[in-house]
Design a protein around this motif. Structure first.
Motif, PDB file in Angstrom:
ATOM      1  N   PHE A  35       0.885  -1.157  -0.188  1.00 23.91           N
ATOM      2  CA  PHE A  35       0.429   0.236   0.463  1.00 23.91           C
ATOM      3  C   PHE A  35       0.998   1.475   0.187  1.00 23.91           C
ATOM      4  N   TYR A  36       2.441   0.795   0.404  1.00 23.10           N
ATOM      5  CA  TYR A  36       2.642   1.962  -0.059  1.00 23.10           C
ATOM      6  C   TYR A  36       3.029   2.841  -0.970  1.00 23.10           C
ATOM      7  N   TRP A  37       2.685   2.263  -1.999  1.00 22.80           N
ATOM      8  CA  TRP A  37       2.873   2.672  -3.549  1.00 22.80           C
ATOM      9  C   TRP A  37       1.574   1.901  -4.231  1.00 22.80           C
ATOM     10  N   SER A  38       0.564   1.344  -3.849  1.00 25.58           N
ATOM     11  CA  SER A  38      -0.738   2.100  -4.085  1.00 25.58           C
ATOM     12  C   SER A  38      -1.918   2.872  -3.456  1.00 25.58           C
ATOM     13  N   GLY A  39      -1.653   3.354  -1.920  1.00 28.75           N
ATOM     14  CA  GLY A  39      -2.460   3.626  -1.231  1.00 28.75           C
ATOM     15  C   GLY A  39      -2.994   3.474  -0.794  1.00 28.75           C
ATOM     16  N   LYS A  40      -3.578   1.574  -1.083  1.00 33.05           N
ATOM     17  CA  LYS A  40      -5.311   1.369  -0.851  1.00 33.05           C
ATOM     18  C   LYS A  40      -4.589   0.902   0.159  1.00 33.05           C
TER      19      LYS A  40
ATOM     20  N   ARG B 224      -1.518 -10.732  14.874  1.00 35.81           N
ATOM     21  CA  ARG B 224      -2.180 -10.563  13.403  1.00 35.81           C
ATOM     22  C   ARG B 224      -2.744  -9.944  12.336  1.00 35.81           C
ATOM     23  N   PHE B 225      -2.341  -8.333  13.248  1.00 34.56           N
ATOM     24  CA  PHE B 225      -2.215  -7.475  12.629  1.00 34.56           C
ATOM     25  C   PHE B 225      -0.743  -7.663  11.571  1.00 34.56           C
ATOM     26  N   LEU B 226       0.667  -7.660  11.687  1.00 33.18           N
ATOM     27  CA  LEU B 226       1.818  -8.187  10.843  1.00 33.18           C
ATOM     28  C   LEU B 226       1.457  -9.213   9.822  1.00 33.18           C
ATOM     29  N   ALA B 227       0.757 -10.588  10.744  1.00 29.73           N
ATOM     30  CA  ALA B 227       0.603 -11.348   9.991  1.00 29.73           C
ATOM     31  C   ALA B 227       0.008 -11.904   9.191  1.00 29.73           C
ATOM     32  N   GLU B 228      -0.855 -11.050   8.704  1.00 32.40           N
ATOM     33  CA  GLU B 228      -2.120 -10.272   7.448  1.00 32.40           C
ATOM     34  C   GLU B 228      -1.020  -9.342   6.805  1.00 32.40           C
ATOM     35  N   LEU B 229      -0.260  -8.423   6.830  1.00 32.51           N
ATOM     36  CA  LEU B 229       0.520  -7.332   6.023  1.00 32.51           C
ATOM     37  C   LEU B 229       0.494  -7.693   4.990  1.00 32.51           C
ATOM     38  N   LYS B 230       0.852  -7.012   4.411  1.00 33.96           N
ATOM     39  CA  LYS B 230       1.579  -7.616   1.978  1.00 33.96           C
ATOM     40  C   LYS B 230       1.882  -6.147   1.505  1.00 33.96           C
TER      41      LYS B 230
END
Length: 507
Positions: free
Chosen positions: A340-345, A501-507
């Motif tokens: 999301f640092y590239w997409s803003g999404k 949990r949050f970090l595990a789903e961070l992509k």
């Protein structure tokens, strides 16, 4: 003795040291747009367009002043693609007796320049960049013997040296720093003046078309390009800032508004860093506004501190720390930069807002960079070198000498305190207090646990917990750790599980 004078894309100043003593009808100025500089990171499209257009306009300014200018465009079929290659072509054609250049701002470019004298078998006169107020030797002298390189003390020395906002040996207003008065949130203001923008002329339109053709997949958008690309237009931006924005700059300099990306900020860093404006002259203009009663001391002092304090200090740190500074990683963070640092999404409205504004404008003000994108990367354990590269790519005012220490040292604390006194880590409460981002976010800044809890909250406590061994001796974090220690084990466990949990789903 004929000279070939190389001027780089961030040296667009008629007073640049490499031009001192130039003989206009004999020496040749070389300027070149080269792919090596345009692609060593994937620069924002607007950044490339700004630099190339400003270079072309400056070349025309030099020609009108009587200089002989050899200019290589990025799309010239014979372009060698690098400074060294273009120098060789010019030397083969012109047979100069020496090369003259002002020292570059980055280690990477300097290492290449050191090879030129031997490679071309002619003398290379590399001159200091005297646009800066503190030379490398000045910073070395200031830092010698100090246990810590605290910016505040450097800033005070710079005030004394320049005389800015000084009455003899004492600071105007009786204080060196009015930062406590510059931490107010802002409110939407329909009557806030508009920052000046400039319609692209023929030169800029040509550059925009070339950038879109050669760099179609780079970060950012070209539409709405409105940068000043001449010294005259950059001066207009300065005059607009002094008249329209400086009076309220101080009180809102740490504030963030979703529909007002520029607020009362100066938008001058692009032009100072490229050479279109002189840093000391900019500070003198702000100082005059104070003495003329057109701007309050907290605004003027805060603005001047950003330039002769932080800007000069960052350059000093960059050269003092050495080329290996880029690899500092105090926390041993290795997580990749999220997409999301590239997409803003992203559902985190603060990050989405700031990143989408960056996509559009190649700009975000210092608090957005430090306390939104930087803060999240720090809390989430992102690889600081990846964060550094992102900042270098996406902002039009980013050059490594100023960006690298700001990111590695200040934002990510990856140097372990060589530059700063503590990590700039904050929970959702800070973002909620200083912005209006949280009002339309699906996450609640007041909640720490649950699907709708602001991710910054659990991440903040998890950051402190997992890095306790490295940070426990930091006095500025004593209160935060005392608060953590007062929490019961169940609460601590829930917060760390929420973060995990949050970090595990961070992509």
């Amino acid at each position: 003795m004929t000279k070939l004078i190389l001027i780089l894309g961030d040296q667009l100043c008629p007073q640049i040291s490499s031009l001192n003593g130039a003989i206009k009808n004999r020496d040749t100025v070389l300027m070149c747009e080269v792919m090596a500089e345009a692609t060593y990171v994937g620069h924002h499209k607007k950044k490339i367009a700004f630099v190339f257009s400003a270079m072309r306009h400056f070349a025309e300014e030099l020609r009108k002043a009587g200089y002989t200018v050899r200019y290589t465009r990025i799309d010239d079929e014979n372009n060698a693609g690098s400074f060294t290659g273009e120098l060789k072509r010019a030397i083969d054609d012109l047979k100069p007796q020496s090369i003259c250049v002002t020292e570059p701002g980055e280690w990477r470019v300097l290492e290449g320049m050191k090879l030129w004298s031997e490679a071309f078998a002619i003398p290379v006169d590399m001159r200091p960049d005297d646009r800066f107020l503190a030379s490398h030797e000045d910073f070395k002298t200031w830092s010698a013997g100090r246990k810590s390189l605290t910016m505040e003390f450097f800033y005070r020395d710079m005030r004394r040296r320049t005389g800015l906002l000084m009455q003899g040996e004492e600071p105007v207003g009786g204080r060196w720093n009015f930062d406590e008065e510059n931490r107010n949130p802002a409110k939407p203001d329909l009557f806030r003046p508009r920052h000046p923008r400039f319609s692209p002329d023929e030169i800029t339109r040509d550059v925009l078309a070339i950038v879109e053709r050669l760099f179609p997949d780079n970060f950012g958008k070209l539409d709405g390009f409105g940068f000043a690309v001449t010294r005259a237009d950059a001066q207009n931006v300065l005059e607009s800032f002094i008249a329209d924005f400086l009076p309220a700059f101080g009180e809102t300099q740490d504030a963030m508004l979703q529909d007002d990306p520029f607020l009362n900020h100066s938008l001058l860093s692009f032009y100072i860093n490229a050479g279109l404006l002189d840093a000391l002259a900019v500070c003198r203009a702000a100082e005059r506004a104070y003495f003329d009663g057109r701007a309050p001391i907290n605004a003027v002092e805060g603005f001047i501190r950003q330039i002769i304090g932080w800007r000069e200090y960052m350059r000093g740190i960059y050269w003092h720390a050495g080329p290996d500074y880029v690899d500092r990683n105090f926390f041993e963070n290795a997580r990749p930069l999220p997409w999301f640092y590239w997409s803003g999404k992203t559902d985190m409205n603060c990050l989405s807002t700031v990143i989408n504004e960056t996509i559009q404008h190649a700009y975000a003000h210092h608090i957005q960079r430090l306390m939104i994108t930087g803060n999240f990367a720090l809390l989430a354990g992102i690889d600081p070198k990846a964060v550094h590269i992102w900042y270098l790519e996406v902002y039009a005012d980013a050059y490594e000498w100023v960006e690298l220490p700001n990111v590695v040292g200040m934002s990510q604390f990856a140097d372990g305190g060589f530059l700063g006194t503590k990590p700039y880590a904050a929970s959702g409460n800070y973002i909620n207090r200083m912005s209006d981002y949280c009002g339309t976010c699906r996450f609640d800044p007041k909640k720490r646990i649950g699907d709708d809890a602001c991710p910054f909250n659990a991440l903040y406590w998890d950051f402190l917990a997992r890095n306790r061994a490295k940070l426990r001796s930091n006095r500025r974090l004593a209160q935060a750790y005392a608060t953590w220690d007062r929490m019961d084990e169940g609460t601590q466990h829930d917060l760390r599980r929420q973060a995990s949990r949050f970090l595990a789903e961070l992509k």
